[in-house]
Design a protein around this motif. Structure first.
Motif, short mmCIF file in Angstrom:
data_model
loop_
_atom_site.label_atom_id
_atom_site.label_comp_id
_atom_site.label_asym_id
_atom_site.label_seq_id
_atom_site.Cartn_x
_atom_site.Cartn_y
_atom_site.Cartn_z
N PRO A 258 2.39 6.98 -7.65
CA PRO A 258 0.88 7.11 -8.01
C PRO A 258 0.60 6.76 -9.38
O PRO A 258 1.76 7.24 -10.33
CB PRO A 258 0.41 7.96 -7.29
CG PRO A 258 1.13 8.47 -6.82
CD PRO A 258 2.81 8.22 -6.89
N GLY A 259 -0.27 5.78 -10.15
CA GLY A 259 -0.27 5.76 -11.27
C GLY A 259 0.51 4.84 -11.96
O GLY A 259 0.81 5.35 -13.79
N THR A 260 1.49 4.54 -11.95
CA THR A 260 3.13 3.26 -12.15
C THR A 260 2.72 2.23 -12.18
O THR A 260 3.53 1.04 -12.54
CB THR A 260 3.76 4.41 -11.39
OG1 THR A 260 4.65 4.46 -10.30
CG2 THR A 260 4.31 6.25 -11.98
N VAL A 261 1.97 1.28 -10.88
CA VAL A 261 2.35 0.64 -10.76
C VAL A 261 1.35 0.15 -11.20
O VAL A 261 -0.03 -0.04 -11.28
CB VAL A 261 2.25 0.01 -9.12
CG1 VAL A 261 2.06 -1.76 -8.72
CG2 VAL A 261 2.66 0.42 -8.31
N ASN A 262 1.62 -1.50 -12.36
CA ASN A 262 0.52 -1.83 -13.39
C ASN A 262 0.24 -3.52 -12.67
O ASN A 262 1.11 -3.62 -11.61
CB ASN A 262 1.10 -1.95 -14.25
CG ASN A 262 2.41 -2.89 -14.91
OD1 ASN A 262 2.39 -2.99 -14.03
ND2 ASN A 262 2.69 -2.43 -16.03
N ASN B 134 -4.31 4.53 -7.12
CA ASN B 134 -4.27 4.37 -8.26
C ASN B 134 -3.41 3.52 -8.75
O ASN B 134 -1.66 3.99 -8.48
CB ASN B 134 -3.32 5.93 -8.36
CG ASN B 134 -4.03 6.36 -9.68
OD1 ASN B 134 -3.95 5.60 -10.82
ND2 ASN B 134 -3.50 8.12 -10.05
N MET B 135 -4.24 2.78 -9.62
CA MET B 135 -2.56 1.34 -10.45
C MET B 135 -3.34 1.57 -12.20
O MET B 135 -4.41 1.60 -11.92
CB MET B 135 -2.89 0.25 -9.42
CG MET B 135 -2.75 -0.06 -7.76
SD MET B 135 -2.64 -1.22 -7.17
CE MET B 135 -1.72 -2.59 -8.05
N VAL B 136 -2.73 0.85 -12.48
CA VAL B 136 -3.15 0.96 -14.07
C VAL B 136 -3.08 -0.73 -14.12
O VAL B 136 -2.33 -1.80 -14.54
CB VAL B 136 -1.51 1.18 -14.64
CG1 VAL B 136 -1.75 0.81 -15.74
CG2 VAL B 136 -1.69 2.30 -14.65
N HIS B 137 -4.33 -0.92 -14.79
CA HIS B 137 -4.93 -2.04 -15.21
C HIS B 137 -4.42 -2.53 -16.45
O HIS B 137 -4.55 -1.96 -17.73
CB HIS B 137 -6.25 -2.49 -15.53
CG HIS B 137 -6.71 -3.69 -15.85
ND1 HIS B 137 -7.99 -3.78 -16.51
CD2 HIS B 137 -6.59 -5.22 -15.51
CE1 HIS B 137 -8.29 -4.94 -16.22
NE2 HIS B 137 -7.44 -5.89 -16.28
N VAL B 138 -3.49 -3.71 -16.99
CA VAL B 138 -3.03 -4.03 -17.87
C VAL B 138 -3.79 -5.90 -18.85
O VAL B 138 -3.49 -7.09 -17.67
CB VAL B 138 -1.61 -4.34 -17.68
CG1 VAL B 138 -1.13 -5.51 -19.63
CG2 VAL B 138 -0.80 -3.48 -17.58
N ILE C 75 1.16 -1.57 0.18
CA ILE C 75 0.11 0.15 0.23
C ILE C 75 0.97 1.24 0.23
O ILE C 75 0.55 2.09 -0.96
CB ILE C 75 -1.26 0.35 0.99
CG1 ILE C 75 -1.66 -1.05 1.27
CG2 ILE C 75 -1.29 1.31 1.26
CD1 ILE C 75 -2.96 -1.47 2.06
N ASP C 76 1.57 1.29 0.26
CA ASP C 76 2.72 2.43 0.68
C ASP C 76 3.62 2.71 -0.29
O ASP C 76 3.96 3.57 -0.49
CB ASP C 76 3.74 2.32 1.94
CG ASP C 76 4.79 3.23 2.53
OD1 ASP C 76 4.06 4.96 2.79
OD2 ASP C 76 6.22 3.46 1.84
N HIS C 77 4.08 1.72 -0.77
CA HIS C 77 4.59 1.91 -2.93
C HIS C 77 2.97 2.51 -3.40
O HIS C 77 4.04 3.01 -4.11
CB HIS C 77 5.03 0.67 -2.80
CG HIS C 77 6.41 0.39 -4.28
ND1 HIS C 77 7.25 0.99 -4.14
CD2 HIS C 77 6.00 0.63 -5.65
CE1 HIS C 77 7.50 0.79 -5.23
NE2 HIS C 77 6.56 0.25 -5.95
N VAL C 78 2.02 2.12 -4.04
CA VAL C 78 1.66 2.03 -4.40
C VAL C 78 1.00 3.64 -3.80
O VAL C 78 1.30 4.02 -5.22
CB VAL C 78 0.37 1.32 -4.86
CG1 VAL C 78 -0.80 1.60 -5.82
CG2 VAL C 78 0.30 0.18 -5.36
N LYS C 79 1.06 3.62 -2.81
CA LYS C 79 0.25 5.67 -2.84
C LYS C 79 1.59 6.68 -3.19
O LYS C 79 1.32 7.36 -3.45
CB LYS C 79 0.27 5.76 -0.81
CG LYS C 79 -1.24 4.86 -1.39
CD LYS C 79 -1.96 5.03 0.42
CE LYS C 79 -2.82 4.50 1.08
NZ LYS C 79 -3.38 5.21 1.83
#
Length: 332
Positions: A159-163, A187-191, A152-156
């Motif tokens: 933002p918008g870079t972890v897919n 905020n994550m990116v769906h592939v 959670i800490d890494h994704v926050k």
């Protein structure tokens, strides 16, 4: 979920008592049949051979044939995320001679596709629950996290870079992650991929950083240090994988997602017919050989009444509708 060995796309199951493969009453001490006519029973699997619903159909059909003295034909009708096969069942006569072995993702099809000609709640008769599969939240080791809090800490912080990957839009894997994203405000990116194989390959290669995977698939990969598991999707502790904590116990108290497999018939099946089928399936789920086969494929047997399955379906639909809305997934 393509986690079992491929089977022929079509096979006719005849009564095998004369051959001695299963003596009468060995699985079920029953004097009643399923109340079927002489017509062949069509068992529709709306997915390809080798998927879990296909495994279930080929596991249960010969036993149902032995109980009824009738012919059960398993037919794979894949395409359009299950819409083609389920549409055929929805149009069939409600006489107990057409059954669908499908997943709870059938409930969400109208939420993500605009051209679905049925509604699982209104167009089908719930017959029997078979079992469910726990999923694991997995990340690639290169992400450098070992638990949910670190993830959670890494994704926050990024933002918008972890897919993250999934076998496709609207799949259980996809919706599981969107539920997590919504509950945590991430905020994550769906592939999206066209199936599990490509997504899993890219996850192991580190091209995508996270993905939900069936527990029995993910655990061996973690043991080989190719993945890191952060938690399980099901709220209850998995009795088979006790080392994996439910996400609900490590930071997501409201998280609960279970992939399950059930049998539906066309709308309008008679209550007596549904009751006969439901009793047969529930008793078969008590058989140790059947249970062992299911557990080996990552399926926890879950016998329940047809009414309970109907109530669960309505609750699931309401839950996933909120997830789809929060994720702004628009029908296409």
């Amino acid at each position: 979920m393509q986690d079992s060995a491929p089977c022929p796309a079509r096979r006719t199951f005849m009564v095998a008592l004369a051959a001695g493969t299963l003596a009468p009453g060995r699985l079920i001490a029953a004097t009643d049949t399923l109340g079927l006519s002489d017509k062949t029973v069509q068992v529709v699997v709306p997915f390809t051979p080798g998927t879990t619903p296909d495994l279930c159909a080929r596991l249960f059909s010969p036993r149902l044939a032995e109980l009824s003295g009738r012919t059960f034909v398993v037919e794979n009708k894949p395409g359009a995320s299950g819409i083609i096969g389920l549409s055929a069942v929805a149009k069939a006569p409600p006489d107990g001679h057409t059954l669908a072995f499908s997943t709870n993702t059938a409930l969400t099809l109208p939420l993500v596709y605009s051209s679905v000609p049925f509604d699982v709640i209104e167009s089908f008769t719930p017959v029997a629950m078979l079992g469910s599969t726990n999923f694991a939240l997995c990340v690639h080791p290169s992400l450098g996290v070992s638990d949910l809090a670190q993830f959670i800490d890494h994704v926050k912080r990024n933002p918008g870079t972890v897919n993250y990957g999934s076998p496709g839009k609207g799949t259980f894997h996809h919706l599981c992650m969107e539920m997590l994203v919504a509950q945590l405000g991430l905020n994550m990116v769906h592939v999206p991929y066209k199936g599990s194989a490509g997504a899993t390959t890219d996850l192991l290669a580190g091209h995508i950083k996270a993905m939900f995977q069936p527990m029995h698939v993910a655990v061996p990969m973690q043991q080989d240090k190719r993945l890191v598991i952060l938690g399980a999707s099901r709220r209850e502790q998995d009795p088979t994988y006790t080392a994996v904590p439910p996400l609900a116990t490590v930071g997501l108290p409201n998280y609960d997602a279970d992939a399950w497999y059930a049998v539906w018939g066309p709308r309008g099946m008679k209550a007596d017919q549904v009751g006969r089928y439901n009793t047969a399936f529930n008793r078969l789920l008590e058989n140790q050989e059947i249970r062992a086969t299911l557990v080996k494929q990552g399926v926890t047997p879950r016998p329940m009444s047809a009414g309970a399955l109907g109530d669960l379906s309505k609750a699931e639909l309401a839950k996933w509708r909120e997830v789809v809305k929060a994720a702004n997934i628009l029908p296409e």
